[in-house]
Scaffold this active site. Structure first.
Site, mmCIF file in Angstrom:
data_model
loop_
_atom_site.group_PDB
_atom_site.id
_atom_site.type_symbol
_atom_site.label_atom_id
_atom_site.label_comp_id
_atom_site.label_asym_id
_atom_site.label_seq_id
_atom_site.Cartn_x
_atom_site.Cartn_y
_atom_site.Cartn_z
ATOM 1 N N HIS A 165 38.713 -25.075 5.503
ATOM 2 C CA HIS A 165 37.422 -25.126 4.830
ATOM 3 C C HIS A 165 37.500 -25.852 3.490
ATOM 4 C CE1 HIS A 165 37.134 -21.067 7.053
ATOM 5 N NE2 HIS A 165 36.683 -22.017 7.842
ATOM 6 N N LYS B 77 40.525 -23.032 -5.975
ATOM 7 C CA LYS B 77 40.702 -21.683 -5.433
ATOM 8 C C LYS B 77 42.084 -21.171 -5.823
ATOM 9 C CE LYS B 77 38.348 -22.739 -1.095
ATOM 10 N NZ LYS B 77 38.543 -22.835 0.355
ATOM 11 N N TYR C 265 40.438 -14.436 -2.779
ATOM 12 C CA TYR C 265 40.224 -15.802 -3.260
ATOM 13 C C TYR C 265 39.451 -15.726 -4.564
ATOM 14 C CZ TYR C 265 40.553 -17.253 1.721
ATOM 15 O OH TYR C 265 40.921 -17.485 3.012
ATOM 16 N N ASP D 143 35.271 -22.612 13.402
ATOM 17 C CA ASP D 143 36.484 -23.340 13.009
ATOM 18 C C ASP D 143 36.982 -24.236 14.145
ATOM 19 O OD1 ASP D 143 36.324 -22.069 10.570
ATOM 20 O OD2 ASP D 143 38.070 -20.772 10.885
#
Length: 184
Positions: A72, A82, A142, A178
């Site tokens: 992603h 991130k 995250y 995905d």
């Protein structure tokens, strides 16, 4: 017996990777017979590593060993840094350089993140991110420097032969979303 003390020394070790601006961060643990203390995040200390402001925190749990989540990313101007850490279990965490001007364009780096090794990945903007679970019941957290922007969301197929990520286990699960991300 070790005691917990504060000090002006950094509680984080920077581990460079072959991909520019992608870092592995190792958190120092101070422990005794009760367990350990570890500074998880510090704006002052980690600002130089690429993330200083936290706009959003996400928590995931993946039950099956061998499951893949990702790859992603957020498109500019909403691309984000991130700071990814594993709180339970172990994962093979992967970042792919999607910066066309970069000398490492489309190269990937994988790192085992686990509850035991106290490592995190500092993933810069314009990188795709995903992971494969190496154990059952993996939890990741995250920290993002920008909020989620649905219109900027994108993904790359985790099984794309052009990237050729060497996933350590056979793929046990992937979401339909995905699995349907485009090949490059």
């Amino acid at each position: 017996m070790k005691t917990f003390r504060s000090s002006s020394m950094s509680r984080f070790t920077r581990i460079p990777t072959a991909l520019s601006n992608l870092l592995v961060i190792e958190r120092q643990r101070l422990g005794d017979e009760r367990g350990f203390f570890s500074r998880f995040f510090c704006t002052e200390e980690l600002a130089d590593f690429g993330i200083g402001r936290i706009a959003q925190i996400n928590h995931t749990m993946t039950q099956a060993k061998g499951a893949i989540r990702g790859m992603h990313f957020q498109r500019p101007p909403d691309d984000e840094a991130k700071f990814v850490s594993c709180l339970a279990g172990a994962v093979f965490d992967v970042a792919v350089d999607l910066r066309p001007q970069s000398s490492t364009y489309l190269r990937w780096h994988g790192e085992v993140l686990s509850a035991e090794n106290a490592r995190s990945m500092m993933i810069p903007p314009s990188f795709a991110h995903g992971f494969q679970t190496l154990t059952e019941n993996c939890e990741l957290i995250y920290l993002h420097d920008k909020p989620y922007a649905p219109g900027a969301e994108g993904g790359v197929n985790a099984l794309d032969p052009r990237i050729s990520i060497a996933w350590p286990l056979p793929v046990a699960q992937m979401s339909e979303r995905d699995r349907n991300f485009p090949m490059l």
